[in-house]
Design a protein around this motif. Structure first.
Motif, short mmCIF file in Angstrom:
data_model
loop_
_atom_site.label_atom_id
_atom_site.label_comp_id
_atom_site.label_asym_id
_atom_site.label_seq_id
_atom_site.Cartn_x
_atom_site.Cartn_y
_atom_site.Cartn_z
N ILE A 1 0.84 -1.19 0.00
CA ILE A 1 0.00 0.00 0.00
C ILE A 1 0.88 1.25 0.00
O ILE A 1 1.83 1.36 0.79
N ILE A 2 0.54 2.19 -0.88
CA ILE A 2 1.30 3.42 -1.04
C ILE A 2 0.39 4.61 -0.73
O ILE A 2 -0.70 4.73 -1.30
N VAL A 3 0.82 5.49 0.19
CA VAL A 3 0.13 6.76 0.39
C VAL A 3 1.00 7.84 -0.26
O VAL A 3 2.22 7.84 -0.10
N ALA B 1 -5.05 5.32 4.42
CA ALA B 1 -3.93 4.40 4.11
C ALA B 1 -3.53 3.59 5.34
O ALA B 1 -3.27 2.38 5.23
N ILE B 2 -3.47 4.24 6.49
CA ILE B 2 -3.10 3.53 7.72
C ILE B 2 -4.11 2.43 8.04
O ILE B 2 -3.74 1.31 8.39
N LEU B 3 -5.40 2.74 7.90
CA LEU B 3 -6.45 1.75 8.19
C LEU B 3 -6.35 0.55 7.25
O LEU B 3 -6.50 -0.59 7.67
N ARG B 4 -6.09 0.82 5.96
CA ARG B 4 -5.99 -0.29 5.01
C ARG B 4 -4.76 -1.15 5.31
O ARG B 4 -4.81 -2.39 5.21
N ALA B 5 -3.68 -0.51 5.68
CA ALA B 5 -2.47 -1.28 6.02
C ALA B 5 -2.70 -2.11 7.28
O ALA B 5 -2.25 -3.26 7.37
N GLN B 6 -3.42 -1.54 8.26
CA GLN B 6 -3.72 -2.30 9.47
C GLN B 6 -4.66 -3.46 9.17
O GLN B 6 -4.52 -4.55 9.74
N GLU B 7 -5.63 -3.25 8.29
CA GLU B 7 -6.59 -4.30 7.95
C GLU B 7 -5.88 -5.52 7.38
O GLU B 7 -6.22 -6.66 7.67
N TYR B 8 -4.85 -5.29 6.54
CA TYR B 8 -4.14 -6.40 5.91
C TYR B 8 -2.86 -6.78 6.66
O TYR B 8 -2.16 -7.70 6.23
N ILE C 1 -3.19 5.46 -2.58
CA ILE C 1 -4.17 6.34 -1.93
C ILE C 1 -3.64 7.76 -2.01
O ILE C 1 -2.52 8.05 -1.56
N ALA C 2 -4.47 8.65 -2.58
CA ALA C 2 -4.03 10.03 -2.78
C ALA C 2 -5.24 10.90 -3.09
O ALA C 2 -6.35 10.39 -3.27
N SER C 3 -5.01 12.22 -3.12
CA SER C 3 -6.01 13.12 -3.68
C SER C 3 -5.84 13.10 -5.19
O SER C 3 -5.10 12.25 -5.72
N ALA C 4 -6.51 13.98 -5.92
CA ALA C 4 -6.48 13.87 -7.39
C ALA C 4 -6.40 15.23 -8.07
O ALA C 4 -7.05 15.48 -9.10
N ALA C 5 -5.58 16.12 -7.52
CA ALA C 5 -5.39 17.42 -8.15
C ALA C 5 -4.55 17.27 -9.42
O ALA C 5 -3.77 16.32 -9.57
#
Length: 537
Positions: free
Chosen positions: A358-360, A487-494, A401-405
């Motif tokens: 996972i990349i933030v 991103a932190i939540l997804r990394a913790q989930e996996y 995971i990022a914004s999209a500007a």
């Protein structure tokens, strides 16, 4: 004492033509109800009926039944309909509109059966829903919520299931799934409360007791006080073992065996393990290998002291479960617990499970025409895109995971999609406002079209607020925190490492929430940051 059945005499009742389809539907449903109860009682498919072994040859799809069995179900259904009509009740066929809604429900449910659907596909189904149609039946919410959970997205699954529960407040399966989303989302106390409520209502099925066992196991792992820790482990074992005793289920059986071994009760662990091994081998006969059977066989062989054979099954499970990150992590978690209890390296089997990298991301945006101090190097856009792609390939990134500007964000998200990865997009406010302020900033470019293509392919789009704020600098900081938190939540989930990646010109000045601020926050919390350098001028 002799008994002579006296059913209602329906010999003078003629079924209207429009009820012919209803007869066949009820016939199939009669079979489904019968089969559901048999499986719940512990029966399994076998070549012939054997009451002692609890096997039956008709535990198959209705379409696969012999015609004689179908006719038996049809006669039961037809007589039920005739009895209703004979007693003076009316059966009114649905209108064309109702039929159309039913057809749409069946179309959605059939699509959800497609095992190839990924997070983007499931998210599209959710975003494109018609509340009027979806709220007619709970099955769509159950099916979609379950599929999203399997991929490892408890937050999105929670949204789906919560909407279903607004209408179907007492639906058992939705309540069970609600507990499971909370457990997988890191709220074991609330999930355990739901499980205990379901049990108190008299529910003793595998899913309820499995949820109860799982949440007590979660609480056992979190607990630091030894006495309470032991109590949670015992309650987890009791829940799984009770279910296993009730139904002989391989799912609750393997969990009971695992916890028995962790408790130090090797005799119980091996006794249950031997039985689960036999029923799992039986289930695997003559069918395509499936994830859970292979994972169960790996786990049980580890319990029975055959680690090399266990590795073979775990490897097959890992191949079959690619992309179902929640399932892979659940299996890896149990393998680690077992290895630790056996005095082995807990990570010895980690390589069997391909969990996501996972990349933030943060990077300089392209500012609107006329604004000074733009730190995105427009003249180096192509080179920067190559650098980002190379870095993602080196990191073997799966989820971004990022914004999209316009600028660095869009380059990063495009590169993630081009390598077949998933993306989560976090916006500070609604799309149309964001496009005006942060995307459509150069009248001679394609940024807006590129942004729209990204949004169409995003797994999730999260908006921090509905509208821009009077001071968007505050909202920018808030959005950057949501990007990082997601991103932190997804990394913790996996239970997988999180990589922080930035496109930065090396200059530390900037507002809160901008690239220098995010890098500083990451470094202050001890995280390593991968930097893609760009010229300062």
């Amino acid at each position: 004492m002799s008994y002579t059945p006296k059913p209602i005499d329906t010999s003078n009742v003629q079924l209207p033509e429009e009820l012919a389809d209803l007869t066949e539907l009820l016939s199939e449903n009669t079979h489904e109800i019968w089969a559901q109860q048999r499986l719940k009682d512990g029966w399994t498919l076998g070549p012939e009926r054997d009451d002692k072994a609890m096997t039956h040859p008709c535990l198959i799809l209705y379409d696969q039944l012999p015609e004689s069995e179908k006719e038996y179900d049809r006669n039961t259904s037809m007589e039920a309909i005739k009895a209703i009509l004979h007693l003076g009740y009316r059966i009114i066929p649905p209108t064309q509109d109702q039929m159309g809604a039913q057809d749409e429900v069946h179309r959605i449910l059939n699509r959800l059966e497609d095992k190839s659907l990924d997070l983007r596909d499931l998210s599209e189904i959710w975003r494109g829903r018609s509340s009027e149609i979806w709220r007619r039946v709970p099955e769509i919410y159950r099916s979609l919520g379950h599929r999203i959970l399997g991929i490892g997205e408890p937050l999105l699954a929670f949204d789906v299931i919560s909407e279903g529960l607004e209408v179907w407040t007492t639906d058992l399966r939705l309540r069970q799934l609600n507990g499971l989303t909370l457990a997988r989302g890191g709220s074991p106390y609330k999930a355990n409360q739901i499980a205990r409520e379901l049990q108190a209502e008299g529910n003793q099925d595998d899913d309820t007791l499995g949820l109860l066992g799982r949440t007590h196991k979660d609480l056992w792992e979190k607990e630091s006080q030894e006495q309470e820790k032991a109590a949670q482990l015992e309650q987890a074992f009791d829940a799984y073992y009770t279910s296993y005793q009730n139904t002989g289920s391989g799912y609750t059986g393997i969990n009971a065996a695992t916890l028995a071994l962790i408790k130090g009760d090797l005799e119980t662990a091996h006794r249950i393990g031997q039985h689960v091994y036999q029923i799992s081998l039986e289930e695997a006969k003559g069918v395509e290998p499936d994830y859970w059977t292979q994972a169960t066989l790996g786990e049980v062989l580890l319990i029975l002291g055959q680690p090399e054979q266990a590795r073979e099954y775990y490897t097959r499970a890992g191949e079959l479960g690619k992309g179902n990150f929640a399932n892979l992590n659940s299996t890896r978690r149990n393998a680690r617990l077992l290895l630790d209890a056996l005095g082995e390296d807990p990570h010895w089997l980690d390589d069997c499970f391909a969990l996501p990298k996972i990349i933030v991301f943060t990077g300089h945006p392209l500012l609107p025409e006329g604004e000074v101090n733009c730190r995105f190097p427009v003249h180096l856009e192509t080179e920067l895109k190559v650098r980002i792609s190379n870095q993602l390939n080196q990191l073997d990134a799966d989820i971004g995971i990022a914004s999209a500007a316009a600028g660095s964000d869009i380059l990063f998200l495009e590169a993630m999609l081009e390598r077949g990865g998933e993306i989560d997009v976090i916006l500070p406010y609604a799309v149309e406002h964001f496009v005006q302020t942060s995307v459509d900033v150069d009248s001679n470019s394609e940024w807006k079209n590129r942004f729209e293509r990204i949004l169409n392919r995003a797994g999730r789009v999260i908006m921090a607020n509905d509208y821009p704020a009077q001071d968007n600098r505050v909202l920018l900081e808030f959005t950057s925190l949501i990007v990082d938190g997601t991103a932190i939540l997804r990394a913790q989930e996996y239970d997988t490492p999180l990589v922080s990646l930035a496109v930065w010109d090396g200059q530390e000045h900037g507002n809160l929430g901008e690239t220098p601020d995010m890098i500083s926050r990451w470094e202050n919390t001890g995280r390593d940051v991968e930097i893609i350098d760009v010229p300062a001028n």
